[in-house]
Design a protein around this motif. Structure first.
Motif, PDB file in Angstrom:
ATOM      1  N   UNK A   6       4.051  -4.691  15.853  1.00 38.90           N
ATOM      2  CA  UNK A   6       3.854  -6.129  15.744  1.00 38.90           C
ATOM      3  C   UNK A   6       4.801  -6.619  14.675  1.00 38.90           C
ATOM      4  N   UNK A   7       5.664  -7.552  15.037  1.00 37.16           N
ATOM      5  CA  UNK A   7       6.622  -8.095  14.085  1.00 37.16           C
ATOM      6  C   UNK A   7       6.101  -9.412  13.537  1.00 37.16           C
ATOM      7  N   UNK A   8       6.189  -9.570  12.235  1.00 39.31           N
ATOM      8  CA  UNK A   8       5.712 -10.793  11.599  1.00 39.31           C
ATOM      9  C   UNK A   8       6.876 -11.718  11.300  1.00 39.31           C
ATOM     10  N   UNK A   9       6.524 -12.929  10.955  1.00 39.22           N
ATOM     11  CA  UNK A   9       7.527 -13.952  10.628  1.00 39.22           C
ATOM     12  C   UNK A   9       8.496 -13.426   9.578  1.00 39.22           C
ATOM     13  N   UNK A  10       9.741 -13.463   9.891  1.00 41.02           N
ATOM     14  CA  UNK A  10      10.778 -12.926   9.015  1.00 41.02           C
ATOM     15  C   UNK A  10      10.795 -13.646   7.664  1.00 41.02           C
ATOM     16  N   UNK A  11      10.536 -12.896   6.617  1.00 43.04           N
ATOM     17  CA  UNK A  11      10.648 -13.419   5.273  1.00 43.04           C
ATOM     18  C   UNK A  11       9.430 -14.139   4.729  1.00 43.04           C
ATOM     19  N   UNK A  12       8.468 -14.486   5.588  1.00 39.63           N
ATOM     20  CA  UNK A  12       7.303 -15.217   5.110  1.00 39.63           C
ATOM     21  C   UNK A  12       6.163 -14.301   4.679  1.00 39.63           C
ATOM     22  N   UNK A  13       6.099 -13.122   5.250  1.00 38.55           N
ATOM     23  CA  UNK A  13       5.018 -12.187   4.943  1.00 38.55           C
ATOM     24  C   UNK A  13       5.648 -10.877   4.499  1.00 38.55           C
ATOM     25  N   UNK A  14       5.212 -10.368   3.346  1.00 37.82           N
ATOM     26  CA  UNK A  14       5.759  -9.095   2.853  1.00 37.82           C
ATOM     27  C   UNK A  14       5.292  -7.947   3.743  1.00 37.82           C
ATOM     28  N   UNK A  15       5.940  -6.820   3.611  1.00 35.51           N
ATOM     29  CA  UNK A  15       5.540  -5.635   4.372  1.00 35.51           C
ATOM     30  C   UNK A  15       4.100  -5.250   4.102  1.00 35.51           C
ATOM     31  N   UNK A  16       3.696  -5.301   2.836  1.00 36.63           N
ATOM     32  CA  UNK A  16       2.313  -4.970   2.485  1.00 36.63           C
ATOM     33  C   UNK A  16       1.319  -5.943   3.085  1.00 36.63           C
ATOM     34  N   UNK A  17       1.650  -7.228   3.016  1.00 33.69           N
ATOM     35  CA  UNK A  17       0.760  -8.250   3.565  1.00 33.69           C
ATOM     36  C   UNK A  17       0.674  -8.144   5.080  1.00 33.69           C
ATOM     37  N   UNK A  18       1.794  -7.850   5.735  1.00 35.63           N
ATOM     38  CA  UNK A  18       1.755  -7.742   7.191  1.00 35.63           C
ATOM     39  C   UNK A  18       0.946  -6.526   7.631  1.00 35.63           C
ATOM     40  N   UNK A  19       1.077  -5.418   6.920  1.00 37.19           N
ATOM     41  CA  UNK A  19       0.282  -4.228   7.246  1.00 37.19           C
ATOM     42  C   UNK A  19      -1.198  -4.452   7.028  1.00 37.19           C
ATOM     43  N   UNK A  20      -1.539  -5.017   5.896  1.00 35.72           N
ATOM     44  CA  UNK A  20      -2.940  -5.307   5.598  1.00 35.72           C
ATOM     45  C   UNK A  20      -3.485  -6.357   6.559  1.00 35.72           C
ATOM     46  N   UNK A  21      -2.669  -7.382   6.832  1.00 35.64           N
ATOM     47  CA  UNK A  21      -3.088  -8.430   7.758  1.00 35.64           C
ATOM     48  C   UNK A  21      -3.335  -7.889   9.156  1.00 35.64           C
ATOM     49  N   UNK A  22      -2.461  -7.006   9.618  1.00 35.05           N
ATOM     50  CA  UNK A  22      -2.641  -6.395  10.942  1.00 35.05           C
ATOM     51  C   UNK A  22      -3.912  -5.571  10.992  1.00 35.05           C
ATOM     52  N   UNK A  23      -4.170  -4.824   9.949  1.00 36.22           N
ATOM     53  CA  UNK A  23      -5.386  -4.012   9.884  1.00 36.22           C
ATOM     54  C   UNK A  23      -6.625  -4.903   9.894  1.00 36.22           C
ATOM     55  N   UNK A  24      -6.618  -5.955   9.081  1.00 37.33           N
ATOM     56  CA  UNK A  24      -7.759  -6.865   9.022  1.00 37.33           C
ATOM     57  C   UNK A  24      -7.956  -7.578  10.361  1.00 37.33           C
ATOM     58  N   UNK A  25      -6.866  -7.985  11.016  1.00 42.06           N
ATOM     59  CA  UNK A  25      -6.981  -8.631  12.315  1.00 42.06           C
ATOM     60  C   UNK A  25      -7.558  -7.674  13.348  1.00 42.06           C
ATOM     61  N   UNK A  26      -7.110  -6.430  13.343  1.00 48.76           N
ATOM     62  CA  UNK A  26      -7.636  -5.442  14.275  1.00 48.76           C
ATOM     63  C   UNK A  26      -9.133  -5.225  14.042  1.00 48.76           C
ATOM     64  N   UNK A  53      -5.167 -14.756  -2.456  1.00 47.61           N
ATOM     65  CA  UNK A  53      -4.411 -15.992  -2.649  1.00 47.61           C
ATOM     66  C   UNK A  53      -2.903 -15.827  -2.475  1.00 47.61           C
ATOM     67  N   UNK A  54      -2.354 -14.725  -2.901  1.00 47.00           N
ATOM     68  CA  UNK A  54      -0.896 -14.573  -2.863  1.00 47.00           C
ATOM     69  C   UNK A  54      -0.364 -14.095  -1.509  1.00 47.00           C
ATOM     70  N   UNK A  55      -1.235 -13.750  -0.558  1.00 52.45           N
ATOM     71  CA  UNK A  55      -0.799 -13.214   0.729  1.00 52.45           C
ATOM     72  C   UNK A  55      -1.138 -14.182   1.854  1.00 52.45           C
TER      73      UNK A  55
END
Length: 62
Positions: free
Chosen positions: A5-25, A39-41
């Motif tokens: 799953x590719x996230x918006x380029x530059x808007x979400x850090x690698x850590x945030x995208x990984x955590x976000x994907x896990x939380x969404x799943x 707050x920061x993610x």
């Protein structure tokens, strides 16, 4: 190669995208109720969440 799953380029850090994907799943599977990030993610958008649902369905997890 596993699906990605590719996230918006530059808007979400690698850590945030990984955590976000896990939380969404976990939310799609009914394990947690909220995908709210600290707050920061930024949370993943609807398209990214839809891509996660496709992967979960393909693998029989929902």
């Amino acid at each position: 190669m596993p699906p990605r799953v590719y996230t918006r380029n530059g808007l979400v850090s690698g850590g945030a995208s990984g955590l976000g994907a896990c939380k969404n799943a976990l939310q799609v599977m009914g394990v947690i109720k909220s995908t709210t990030m600290s707050h920061s993610m930024l949370s993943l958008n609807a398209g990214e969440t839809a891509a996660i649902k496709v992967i979960l369905k393909r693998n029989g997890l929902v």
